[in-house]
Design a protein around this motif. Structure first.
Motif, PDB file in Angstrom:
ATOM      1  N   ASP A 157       0.854  -1.192   0.000  1.00 17.93           N
ATOM      2  CA  ASP A 157       0.000   0.000   0.000  1.00 17.93           C
ATOM      3  C   ASP A 157       0.891   1.243   0.000  1.00 17.93           C
ATOM      4  O   ASP A 157       1.809   1.348   0.821  1.00 17.93           O
ATOM      5  N   ASN A 158       0.618   2.166  -0.889  1.00 18.67           N
ATOM      6  CA  ASN A 158       1.352   3.437  -0.884  1.00 18.67           C
ATOM      7  C   ASN A 158       0.830   4.391   0.178  1.00 18.67           C
ATOM      8  O   ASN A 158       1.532   5.317   0.584  1.00 18.67           O
ATOM      9  N   PHE A 159      -0.401   4.161   0.604  1.00 20.73           N
ATOM     10  CA  PHE A 159      -1.048   5.064   1.565  1.00 20.73           C
ATOM     11  C   PHE A 159      -1.702   4.248   2.678  1.00 20.73           C
ATOM     12  O   PHE A 159      -2.943   4.209   2.780  1.00 20.73           O
ATOM     13  N   PRO A 160      -0.924   3.604   3.528  1.00 18.06           N
ATOM     14  CA  PRO A 160      -1.488   2.672   4.514  1.00 18.06           C
ATOM     15  C   PRO A 160      -2.368   3.327   5.571  1.00 18.06           C
ATOM     16  O   PRO A 160      -3.153   2.638   6.221  1.00 18.06           O
ATOM     17  N   PHE A 161      -2.262   4.656   5.753  1.00 16.86           N
ATOM     18  CA  PHE A 161      -3.068   5.333   6.769  1.00 16.86           C
ATOM     19  C   PHE A 161      -4.254   6.090   6.162  1.00 16.86           C
ATOM     20  O   PHE A 161      -4.986   6.760   6.896  1.00 16.86           O
ATOM     21  N   ASN A 162      -4.448   5.987   4.874  1.00 14.55           N
ATOM     22  CA  ASN A 162      -5.545   6.677   4.203  1.00 14.55           C
ATOM     23  C   ASN A 162      -6.685   5.710   3.888  1.00 14.55           C
ATOM     24  O   ASN A 162      -6.453   4.641   3.336  1.00 14.55           O
ATOM     25  N   GLU A 163      -7.917   6.128   4.218  1.00 10.38           N
ATOM     26  CA  GLU A 163      -9.084   5.282   4.004  1.00 10.38           C
ATOM     27  C   GLU A 163      -9.594   5.312   2.567  1.00 10.38           C
ATOM     28  O   GLU A 163     -10.498   4.566   2.214  1.00 10.38           O
ATOM     29  N   VAL A 164      -9.002   6.189   1.745  1.00  8.21           N
ATOM     30  CA  VAL A 164      -9.400   6.300   0.343  1.00  8.21           C
ATOM     31  C   VAL A 164      -8.146   6.276  -0.521  1.00  8.21           C
ATOM     32  O   VAL A 164      -7.151   6.937  -0.199  1.00  8.21           O
ATOM     33  N   GLN A 165      -8.175   5.512  -1.596  1.00  8.82           N
ATOM     34  CA  GLN A 165      -7.064   5.461  -2.536  1.00  8.82           C
ATOM     35  C   GLN A 165      -7.055   6.772  -3.324  1.00  8.82           C
ATOM     36  O   GLN A 165      -7.982   7.036  -4.104  1.00  8.82           O
ATOM     37  N   PRO A 166      -6.038   7.626  -3.127  1.00  9.17           N
ATOM     38  CA  PRO A 166      -6.065   8.972  -3.721  1.00  9.17           C
ATOM     39  C   PRO A 166      -6.247   8.989  -5.227  1.00  9.17           C
ATOM     40  O   PRO A 166      -7.034   9.763  -5.756  1.00  9.17           O
ATOM     41  N   LYS A 167      -5.548   8.131  -5.944  1.00  2.51           N
ATOM     42  CA  LYS A 167      -5.586   8.170  -7.402  1.00  2.51           C
ATOM     43  C   LYS A 167      -6.955   7.806  -7.963  1.00  2.51           C
ATOM     44  O   LYS A 167      -7.418   8.391  -8.940  1.00  2.51           O
ATOM     45  N   TYR A 168      -7.614   6.839  -7.332  1.00  2.00           N
ATOM     46  CA  TYR A 168      -8.883   6.350  -7.856  1.00  2.00           C
ATOM     47  C   TYR A 168     -10.090   6.762  -7.022  1.00  2.00           C
ATOM     48  O   TYR A 168     -11.233   6.481  -7.394  1.00  2.00           O
ATOM     49  N   ASP A 182      -5.310   4.288  16.320  1.00  6.43           N
ATOM     50  CA  ASP A 182      -5.033   3.383  17.439  1.00  6.43           C
ATOM     51  C   ASP A 182      -4.205   2.172  17.020  1.00  6.43           C
ATOM     52  O   ASP A 182      -3.995   1.254  17.821  1.00  6.43           O
ATOM     53  N   GLY A 183      -3.775   2.141  15.757  1.00  9.59           N
ATOM     54  CA  GLY A 183      -2.894   1.057  15.314  1.00  9.59           C
ATOM     55  C   GLY A 183      -3.605  -0.213  14.899  1.00  9.59           C
ATOM     56  O   GLY A 183      -3.007  -1.289  14.908  1.00  9.59           O
ATOM     57  N   ARG A 184      -4.873  -0.099  14.503  1.00 11.21           N
ATOM     58  CA  ARG A 184      -5.611  -1.259  13.997  1.00 11.21           C
ATOM     59  C   ARG A 184      -5.788  -1.111  12.486  1.00 11.21           C
ATOM     60  O   ARG A 184      -6.015  -0.007  12.002  1.00 11.21           O
ATOM     61  N   LEU A 185      -5.693  -2.228  11.788  1.00 11.37           N
ATOM     62  CA  LEU A 185      -5.934  -2.208  10.344  1.00 11.37           C
ATOM     63  C   LEU A 185      -7.426  -2.438  10.138  1.00 11.37           C
ATOM     64  O   LEU A 185      -7.942  -3.533  10.387  1.00 11.37           O
ATOM     65  N   GLN A 186      -8.100  -1.389   9.672  1.00 13.62           N
ATOM     66  CA  GLN A 186      -9.553  -1.419   9.590  1.00 13.62           C
ATOM     67  C   GLN A 186     -10.017  -1.511   8.137  1.00 13.62           C
ATOM     68  O   GLN A 186      -9.606  -0.705   7.295  1.00 13.62           O
ATOM     69  N   PRO A 187     -10.889  -2.469   7.821  1.00  8.00           N
ATOM     70  CA  PRO A 187     -11.540  -2.443   6.515  1.00  8.00           C
ATOM     71  C   PRO A 187     -12.536  -1.290   6.477  1.00  8.00           C
ATOM     72  O   PRO A 187     -12.774  -0.634   7.497  1.00  8.00           O
ATOM     73  N   VAL A 188     -13.141  -1.052   5.349  1.00  2.54           N
ATOM     74  CA  VAL A 188     -14.056   0.078   5.217  1.00  2.54           C
ATOM     75  C   VAL A 188     -15.243  -0.067   6.168  1.00  2.54           C
ATOM     76  O   VAL A 188     -15.644   0.887   6.832  1.00  2.54           O
ATOM     77  N   ALA A 189     -15.804  -1.270   6.246  1.00  2.00           N
ATOM     78  CA  ALA A 189     -16.966  -1.512   7.105  1.00  2.00           C
ATOM     79  C   ALA A 189     -16.765  -2.850   7.828  1.00  2.00           C
ATOM     80  O   ALA A 189     -17.233  -3.889   7.349  1.00  2.00           O
ATOM     81  N   PRO A 190     -16.074  -2.862   8.970  1.00  5.45           N
ATOM     82  CA  PRO A 190     -15.681  -4.111   9.640  1.00  5.45           C
ATOM     83  C   PRO A 190     -16.828  -5.066   9.955  1.00  5.45           C
ATOM     84  O   PRO A 190     -16.630  -6.284   9.947  1.00  5.45           O
ATOM     85  N   LYS A 191     -18.019  -4.538  10.229  1.00  7.59           N
ATOM     86  CA  LYS A 191     -19.116  -5.401  10.674  1.00  7.59           C
ATOM     87  C   LYS A 191     -20.115  -5.728   9.571  1.00  7.59           C
ATOM     88  O   LYS A 191     -21.128  -6.390   9.837  1.00  7.59           O
ATOM     89  N   ASP A 192     -19.877  -5.285   8.360  1.00  2.55           N
ATOM     90  CA  ASP A 192     -20.812  -5.546   7.272  1.00  2.55           C
ATOM     91  C   ASP A 192     -20.861  -7.042   6.951  1.00  2.55           C
ATOM     92  O   ASP A 192     -19.839  -7.719   6.938  1.00  2.55           O
ATOM     93  N   ARG A 193     -22.038  -7.564   6.699  1.00  4.48           N
ATOM     94  CA  ARG A 193     -22.195  -8.978   6.329  1.00  4.48           C
ATOM     95  C   ARG A 193     -22.957  -9.130   5.009  1.00  4.48           C
ATOM     96  O   ARG A 193     -23.405 -10.218   4.676  1.00  4.48           O
TER      97      ARG A 193
END
Length: 291
Positions: free
Chosen positions: A85-96, A106-117
């Motif tokens: 990842d070029n931007f590991p702390f950004n929730e949005v990919q800048p180019k796209y 807090d140092g956790r790797l979070q998906p966009v919606a952790p609890k989505d099913r």
């Protein structure tokens, strides 16, 4: 007695299939002929149909528990997974401008919606932007694991083309982590998915005019590996998703990831470990740049 034999059959078949990789990689520099690729695609397509039929018979959503117990917890695989990842702390990919997983303050790797099913493995791999906007998955690459959850070889799968920073995660060391899905799970989900539009001709969604998608020359062997004739003039979204996931030796981890390491390049381009004490400052810096 029949039930006992059926259970044993499921276990044996599960172990056989899990130790027979779905994705076979050739490291030869010789380019296969078109006929050889067609033959390989035909053989793999038949093999996968047999796998799916056995899976349906055994109701084996979790092959790591004997092949017929879909309610038992999944074994957390002991394998090192990598993510670039070029931007590991950004929730949005800048180019796209596409939502993605990111390290929070807090140092956790979070998906966009952790609890989505609602988002399936297939939908995530297919990669439509509106789907990625509420995906609970984070993509990694790694070597196959056996029915016991152990890696079949100790090798780090790494692709620097996807980014300068590298995240390394071993699910077996993350007791609070979510479910982990490997190539067996992902490929079967894509093959059997009833998601609308998957069998339409694939186009490059992000390009003007949306031209028909075509694989790169080096990607054609991966199409054959997943049972798709790579000499066709066009391909479906389903076939493209199968190829993309196979090419990357993809794993998907659902939910928040707590245990991982981050490496970033120094002035000489060598990857160096980043202390977690720096994560909060790096998060703040990343968000200042995007404001």
């Amino acid at each position: 007695m029949f039930a006992t034999k059926l259970s044993r059959l499921g276990t044996s078949s599960s172990r056989l299939f899990k130790h027979t990789p779905d994705i076979t990689r050739s490291f030869s520099t010789k380019v296969p002929s078109e006929q050889a690729l067609k033959d390989r695609a035909d053989q793999n397509r038949v093999r996968f149909q047999q796998h799916d039929l056995m899976s349906d018979i055994m109701h084996a959503e979790d092959r790591r528990d004997g092949g017929n117990n879909q309610f038992a917890p999944r074994i957390r695989p002991d394998v090192e997974l990598t993510r670039r990842d070029n931007f590991p702390f950004n929730e949005v990919q800048p180019k796209y401008d596409t939502p993605k997983s990111a390290i929070d303050r807090d140092g956790r790797l979070q998906p966009v919606a952790p609890k989505d099913r609602t988002v399936t493995l297939t939908a995530h791999v297919d990669g439509a932007k509106d789907t990625k906007a509420h995906s609970p998955f984070t993509s990694f690459s790694g070597v196959p694991v056996g029915v016991d959850g152990q890696a079949t070889e100790r090798k780090l799968v790494d692709n620097p083309d996807y980014g300068k920073h590298r995240i390394v995660h071993n699910p077996a060391q993350d007791a609070k982590g979510g479910d982990v899905f490997d190539q067996f799970d992902i490929q079967r989900d894509i093959r059997t998915s009833t998601q609308p539009g998957l069998d339409e001709t694939a186009v490059n969604r992000s390009q003007p005019g949306k031209p028909v998608w075509q694989p790169e020359a080096h990607e054609r062997k991966f199409l054959a590996d997943v049972g798709v004739d790579p000499t066709k003039s066009s391909f479906t979204y389903r076939e493209r998703a199968m190829m993309n996931s196979a090419r990357d030796q993809e794993y998907l981890v659902r939910g928040t990831i707590h245990d991982f390491s981050l490496e970033r390049p120094d002035d000489h381009g060598q990857l160096k470990h980043v202390s977690r004490d720096q994560f909060a400052d790096l998060f703040d810096d990343a968000h200042k740049k995007t404001k």
